[in-house]
Write a protein that holds these residues in place. Structure first.
Motif, short mmCIF file in Angstrom:
data_model
loop_
_atom_site.label_atom_id
_atom_site.label_comp_id
_atom_site.label_asym_id
_atom_site.label_seq_id
_atom_site.Cartn_x
_atom_site.Cartn_y
_atom_site.Cartn_z
N VAL A 46 -2.15 -2.11 0.49
CA VAL A 46 -1.51 -1.37 1.58
C VAL A 46 -1.76 -2.04 2.93
CG1 VAL A 46 -3.50 0.17 1.89
CG2 VAL A 46 -1.21 0.94 2.57
N PHE A 47 -2.91 -2.67 3.09
CA PHE A 47 -3.25 -3.34 4.35
C PHE A 47 -2.22 -4.40 4.70
CE2 PHE A 47 -6.23 -6.53 6.51
CZ PHE A 47 -6.15 -5.91 7.75
N ASP A 48 -1.73 -5.14 3.71
CA ASP A 48 -0.76 -6.20 3.95
C ASP A 48 0.62 -5.64 4.31
OD1 ASP A 48 -2.25 -8.79 2.95
OD2 ASP A 48 -2.66 -7.21 1.50
N LEU A 49 0.89 -4.39 3.95
CA LEU A 49 2.16 -3.76 4.30
C LEU A 49 2.11 -3.13 5.69
CD1 LEU A 49 3.06 -1.96 0.93
CD2 LEU A 49 3.60 -4.29 1.66
N PRO A 74 5.78 -12.45 -0.41
CA PRO A 74 6.64 -11.26 -0.46
C PRO A 74 7.83 -11.39 -1.40
CG PRO A 74 7.24 -12.59 1.44
CD PRO A 74 6.10 -13.30 0.78
N ARG A 75 7.89 -12.44 -2.20
CA ARG A 75 9.03 -12.61 -3.11
C ARG A 75 8.78 -11.83 -4.41
NH1 ARG A 75 8.73 -17.11 0.01
NH2 ARG A 75 10.74 -17.95 0.76
N CYS A 76 8.62 -10.52 -4.23
CA CYS A 76 8.37 -9.62 -5.35
C CYS A 76 8.79 -8.24 -4.93
CB CYS A 76 6.90 -9.67 -5.75
SG CYS A 76 5.80 -9.01 -4.48
N SER A 77 8.53 -7.25 -5.77
CA SER A 77 8.98 -5.88 -5.49
C SER A 77 8.03 -5.10 -4.60
CB SER A 77 9.16 -5.12 -6.81
OG SER A 77 7.92 -5.02 -7.50
N PHE A 78 6.82 -5.59 -4.37
CA PHE A 78 5.83 -4.83 -3.63
C PHE A 78 6.25 -4.61 -2.18
CE2 PHE A 78 1.40 -4.64 -1.64
CZ PHE A 78 1.18 -3.33 -2.02
N GLY A 79 6.24 -3.35 -1.78
CA GLY A 79 6.59 -3.01 -0.40
C GLY A 79 8.07 -2.96 -0.14
N LYS A 80 8.90 -2.91 -1.17
CA LYS A 80 10.34 -2.94 -1.00
C LYS A 80 11.01 -1.75 -1.67
CE LYS A 80 9.99 -7.78 -0.37
NZ LYS A 80 8.65 -7.92 -0.83
N ALA A 139 -2.53 7.03 1.12
CA ALA A 139 -1.23 6.36 1.18
C ALA A 139 -0.70 6.20 -0.24
CB ALA A 139 -1.36 5.00 1.85
N PRO A 140 0.62 6.42 -0.46
CA PRO A 140 1.18 6.28 -1.80
C PRO A 140 1.41 4.82 -2.18
CG PRO A 140 2.91 6.87 -0.27
CD PRO A 140 1.63 6.85 0.53
N VAL A 141 0.35 4.05 -2.13
CA VAL A 141 0.39 2.62 -2.42
C VAL A 141 -0.77 2.28 -3.34
CG1 VAL A 141 0.31 0.29 -1.47
CG2 VAL A 141 1.42 2.11 -0.17
N LEU A 142 -0.48 1.51 -4.36
CA LEU A 142 -1.52 1.03 -5.27
C LEU A 142 -1.41 -0.48 -5.40
CD1 LEU A 142 -1.17 3.74 -8.08
CD2 LEU A 142 -2.99 3.57 -6.37
N GLY A 182 8.40 1.41 -3.90
CA GLY A 182 8.03 -0.01 -3.88
C GLY A 182 6.55 -0.20 -3.62
N GLY A 183 5.80 0.89 -3.62
CA GLY A 183 4.38 0.80 -3.29
C GLY A 183 3.47 0.44 -4.44
N LEU A 184 4.02 0.08 -5.58
CA LEU A 184 3.20 -0.30 -6.73
C LEU A 184 3.16 -1.82 -6.84
CD1 LEU A 184 1.60 0.48 -9.28
CD2 LEU A 184 3.78 0.42 -10.52
#
Length: 340
Positions: A297-300, A334-340, A265-268, A322-324
């Motif tokens: 990635v599990f949380d997304l 979730p008040r950040c850039s992760f997953g967005k 998955a393209p998530v780190l 947004g996967g970084l």
């Protein structure tokens, strides 16, 4: 609408809320839309700095900002949303229950390209709690041509799903299989299981059972089958997800005949993530970072699965934008850039 002097306004109908500000004491509507101006209101309006006001003149084909905003809000709302009362041409939409916000980027764009129409929302797949603000609608002018609102309502109808809805997380029975010979043989203490259990329970689901398996394909498969036979509706398999010779979790899951959606998955953190389906049961292979990183990635992915969504490889690939995760010392997700 018609602009008139305040002194000439007795008997006129206000076309908008009139806000009064008393520094340090009060800020809010002093007169509401639809109020019929009385003689005693004149000094109050003048004290509010109003030399002129707009009143209703019933121009055919035009509708007031409050009505327009409310119609927009109703048009875009699916399930799980609550609309507040219109205030100065604005409607706020809040979550009716805990869940995940689903918002159509194409639908939001289609509405906002219309002149004078505004729809602002949280990001797609944003986790929300009951009462959280998720979106707001407004129109720019005090009065807007009803044709614009009709076009907005018609645009919404072209989409198969609502522009906005909050989907609750299902309460599933989750099976956990902890892999690794070092844990299976008692050489080290399992620290993965407690992390997974805490996450599962925080999402409202329950851990049906947790078992240990060594780095052996047949034993991992036997553990998964046992969980399924006991009614597991989701399976989490931890560890053994890298390319080392002893890491056989992917081979074990694929060997069950599961439909492999992705291995990677393209998530780190979380690149070595696996998602598969055995029938309708999602099986996730979770890399070691899930044990020690606050968000991965599990949380997304897991909350989307818990809404009942069946994910494709394309859904996983899209997570790259947004996967970084910045892995901040104090996590604000979730008040950040992760997953967005």
């Amino acid at each position: 609408m018609e602009k008139i002097k305040v002194q000439d306004a007795v008997g006129a109908i206000l076309i908008q809320d009139m806000t009064q500000i008393i520094p340090g004491i009060y800020k809010g509507p002093r007169f509401r839309k639809g109020h019929i101006v009385q003689e005693e209101d004149i000094p109050v309006l003048l004290s509010m700095g109003k030399e002129h006001i707009y009143v209703w003149d019933q121009t055919p084909g035009l509708i007031h900002e409050n009505e327009a905003a409310e119609r927009l809000a109703r048009a875009v709302s699916g399930s799980g949303l609550v609309l507040d009362e219109p205030k100065e041409g604005k409607i706020t939409l809040t979550a009716a229950h805990d869940g995940l916000l689903y918002s159509s980027e194409d639908g939001i764009l289609a509405l906002n390209t219309l002149e004078g129409v505004i729809l602002a929302t949280l990001h797609n797949h944003y986790p929300v709690k009951k009462g959280d603000k998720v979106a707001g609608t407004r129109v720019v002018p005090l009065m807007i041509d009803e044709k614009v609102i009709l076009e907005a309502e018609n645009n919404v109808q072209t989409f198969s799903n609502p522009i906005l809805d909050v989907r609750p997380l299902k309460h599933l029975k989750v099976g956990i299989v902890i892999t690794g010979s070092e844990v299976y043989k008692g050489r080290i203490q399992d620290k993965f299981g407690p992390v997974l259990r805490a996450k599962v329970e925080s999402w409202g689901s329950v851990v049906l059972e947790q078992t240990l398996a060594s780095d052996d394909v047949s034993l991992i498969q036997s553990s998964i089958r046992d969980q399924l036979s006991k009614g597991a509706e989701m399976i989490l398999v931890s560890g053994g997800m890298s390319v080392d010779p002893d890491d056989v979790t992917p081979a074990a899951i694929k060997g069950l005949g599961a439909e492999l959606i992705t291995y990677g998955a393209p998530v780190l953190p979380g690149a070595m993530f696996l998602l598969a389906y055995l029938g309708d049961v999602p099986i996730m292979g979770l890399p070691g970072c899930v044990m020690y990183s606050k968000k991965t990635v599990f949380d997304l992915v897991a909350p989307r699965l818990l809404t009942g969504e069946r994910l494709s490889r394309l859904d996983i690939v899209k997570l790259g934008h947004g996967g970084l995760c910045l892995e901040c010392p104090v996590c604000t997700y979730p008040r950040c850039s992760f997953g967005k």
